[in-house]
Structures are given as structure tokens and as C-alpha cells.
Design a protein around this motif. Structure first.
Motif, mmCIF file in Angstrom:
data_model
loop_
_atom_site.group_PDB
_atom_site.id
_atom_site.type_symbol
_atom_site.label_atom_id
_atom_site.label_comp_id
_atom_site.label_asym_id
_atom_site.label_seq_id
_atom_site.Cartn_x
_atom_site.Cartn_y
_atom_site.Cartn_z
ATOM 1 N N ILE A 40 -3.897 -0.165 5.317
ATOM 2 C CA ILE A 40 -3.967 0.543 4.032
ATOM 3 C C ILE A 40 -5.410 0.575 3.521
ATOM 4 O O ILE A 40 -5.897 1.625 3.074
ATOM 5 N N ALA B 137 1.353 6.149 -1.332
ATOM 6 C CA ALA B 137 1.774 4.789 -1.018
ATOM 7 C C ALA B 137 3.280 4.683 -0.777
ATOM 8 O O ALA B 137 3.713 3.944 0.112
ATOM 9 N N VAL C 50 1.408 -2.959 1.174
ATOM 10 C CA VAL C 50 1.110 -1.626 0.636
ATOM 11 C C VAL C 50 0.757 -1.729 -0.848
ATOM 12 O O VAL C 50 -0.198 -1.110 -1.314
#
Length: 150
Positions: A39, A53, A108
Motif C-alpha cells: 500500500i 482503499a 490497508v
């Protein structure tokens, strides 16, 4: 330490829990750090915006469920063979799967939230994921063991 302390009675009744709980926490931390790395890299290279996301989270949850089922089964069988308890093996399977799902979620969420807050997502993310997956992994594993094994 507080999570472990809350389950002292369970660990005293089934000592195998003390040997197995670092496995659950460790695999969650490793998986979470890999997710964070992906990420943060995507954010840094402009390949991802924070609005994407949720799509990436769904993908990571799917991967974590597959990995949890595979590796949880492997470790669950090993726990069953070592300690002679199929129920303990099933608790390992469930705990590993749930902790990998937690790792994916936090992997995340942490860098995305840091980016939204104007902070560098590369700084401190690994510490936060380790705290979440260690304490969460211990809670999940010891909680499941307490409910289903004792």
C-alpha cells in the motif's frame, strides 16, 4: 502483556497455548507488513489514491482468507499431531485465518489513514501493525481456545 495476562488461567490449563500463540501473532505481523509495504509503495508511486482503499481491502481480505485456510490447516494439523487434539488444530486454523484478516484490514487502513491525515505512511506503520496483529492475534487465539477448549 495485558492480553496474555487476561488469559493466564487458560494458559495454565493448556500449556500448549503458550507454545502456539507466537505462531498466530507472527504470521499476522508478517502478512500485515507485506500489505503495508504494498500500500505504501502504491501511494508513493501514485498508483493508488486513498479512495481506492476499499477495493484493495476486499482483495486483501480474500487473499488473507485463502492464506489463513491453507497455512492455518497446515499448522493446525501439526498442532493436532504434536498435542493430540483435533480441537486445538481447529482453533489454530480459525485463529490464523482471523488474524490474517485483521492484518489485511490494518495493513490497508493504517497507511491509508496516515496519508489522509497528512502523515508519512512509511513512518510508524510497521510498529502499529505489529501492535495490532500481536495483541489481536493473542486475543483471538486465546479467546477461541478459552471458549472452545476449556
Amino acid at each position: 502483556s495485558r492480553v496474555i495476562g487476561a488469559f493466564e488461567h487458560s494458559i495454565a490449563q493448556l500449556v500448549a497455548l503458550a507454545a502456539l500463540m507466537p505462531i498466530v501473532a507472527g504470521i499476522g505481523g508478517n502478512s500485515g507488513n507485506q500489505t503495508i509495504t504494498m500500500i505504501v509503495r502504491a501511494l508513493a508511486m501514485g498508483q493508488m489514491r486513498t479512495g481506492q482503499a476499499s477495493r484493495l481491502w476486499r482483495k486483501e481480505i480474500g487473499v488473507s482468507i485463502i492464506n489463513g485456510m491453507i497455512w492455518g490447516s497446515v499448522i493446525g494439523v501439526i498442532a493436532w499431531l504434536l498435542y493430540g487434539s483435533a480441537s486445538l488444530g481447529l482453533v489454530m486454523l480459525a485463529a490464523m485465518t482471523l488474524n490474517l484478516m485483521l492484518a489485511a484490514t490494518m495493513g490497508v487502513l493504517i497507511p491509508t489513514l496516515m496519508q489522509k491525515l497528512g502523515k508519512d505512511p512509511a513512518l510508524g506503520s510497521s510498529v502499529l501493525i505489529t501492535a495490532c496483529t500481536d495483541s489481536g492475534g493473542f486475543l483471538i487465539f486465546l479467546g477461541l481456545a478459552t471458549v472452545f477448549l476449556l
